[in-house]
Design an enzyme around this catalytic site. Sequence first.
Site: not given
Ligand code: BES
Ligand code: ZN
Ligand code: MN
Length: 485
Positions: A256, A261, A268, A279, A338, A340, A342
């Site tokens: 990834k 992000d 966020k 990220d 967020d 993103e 995937r």
């Molecule tokens: N990059 C984040 C996941 C992440 C969170 C990485 C904390 C490292 C530390 C990812 O893109 C994300 O924002 N995921 C969301 C998905 C949700 C919106 C379904 C999440 O996990 O909150």
């Molecule tokens: Zn992310």
């Molecule tokens: Mn994200």
Amino acid sequence: MEIYAKNPHETQADVIITGFFEDDKALNDIQNGLDEKFDGAVSKKILEKEGFKGKYLETFVLPLDGLKILAAGLGKKEEFNTDKVREIAAKTVKQAEKLSKNKIVGFNIQNNGAMCCCKISHNVALGAIMGEYDFDKYKTKKNEEKISKVEILTEKIDKFTPAINQAKIIGEAMNFTKDLIFEPAEYATPAKISEIAENLAKENGLEIKVFGKDELKKMNFNAFLAVGQGSVQEPKFIHLKYTPENPKKKIAIIGKGITFDSGGLDIKPPASMLTMRTDMSGCACVLGVMKAIAQLKPDVEVHMLSALCENMPSGSSYKVGDVLIAKNGKTIEVDNTDAEGRLTLADALTYADELNVDEVIDVATLTGAVIVALGNTITGVMGNNEELVRALVEEGKEVGETLWEMPILDDMQDNLKSDIADMRNTGSRYAGASVAARFLSNFTNSKKWAHLDIAGTAFIDKPYKELNKGATAAMVRTLINHITK
Ligand code: BES
Ligand code: ZN
Ligand code: MN
């Protein structure tokens, strides 16, 4: 830092780190040598001392004439293993920084008889590299006490040298990965990381292709491009390839590569955004793996892929409710901008299918949910092939990384139902790591696919065993072990 095997009679070290098992007063050859030279110092001043018992991670410093002995507790002889060797090496080399004047340390970590000596020297070297790592590029005042040479004391130079050199390749690959993760997003943009990958390819004789926005459009990377469209940074797709003479198998590793992000329009909160320059840890991981692979030269063809872009809010951002037509033709309703990672991985997985590889592994800081489930020291592993998932768990264990299998069930697809498209990019927040993996499974036809969620393990806020705080290079060791086995 240089690391090499050195005859103990010729050592230039002014600190010698020497190991003792718990409640074990037997001396090895090197310790006997020191004992003779310094009038029984080891047997009298270390082992007969009330305080020092040789308990795991216990240390004791004995200053002698022109030399300091750093006694390191190895713990119980029967419980000794390579994980402990690395942790001891990482912590004692750091301690030696303050003790050493000439910045040369010698290691004499002994064997419990159950391990191959090469394994010990390999892990001493790797532990020392890990312990001495820090990211000081942006500090005007650097640490001047850094150790410059590590001597692994042995009379069998030829026997130990290959194991030490292998540790150096792996340790340097990890440092490369860590540096890239630590870099600010303003520096490590998709274009900059592509340039770094191009240099890596040039230096190591790898093939590389980097696709820009126009080509990506033609190649139908629509889900990926949607994520990047809110940023002024142009998205880039990297395909780096290592080809051996007679490949016995072909693997694709995907990282990834979100260089920042922010969450996009579903922005966020500040605390969650703070580390989002990391990220792209998946991309940094697989780039590091390629650096090592180019030098270790296994009989495996390896394709490294990464879809690099920034997830930003702006007038041109992708929006919730948008319907994206992914590279494989499936349609996705954007439920949350967020989620993103995937979307970018979906198109990368489809591209990987076109390479006709035997196996596909992706590494991604994908979900906060995996951190809730497993914390900061365990990587979640999911996939569609039990054999591959189990192999990765075992291979991780062998090199000191913990992976834990999490399930993907077919009925998790219900959670991703959309009223207007084939699916949406998020489900309910329960079982978030598995649901994200279930989403990804729609975009691979590989019979052997594994997904490593490193959201918790890629970047840590306090030290853990041989790892310093910050970037960990999670999964670099495991993937190198998997590919070179
Ligand atoms: N990059 C984040 C996941 C992440 C969170 C990485 C904390 C490292 C530390 C990812 O893109 C994300 O924002 N995921 C969301 C998905 C949700 C919106 C379904 C999440 O996990 O909150
Ligand atoms: Zn992310
Ligand atoms: Mn994200």
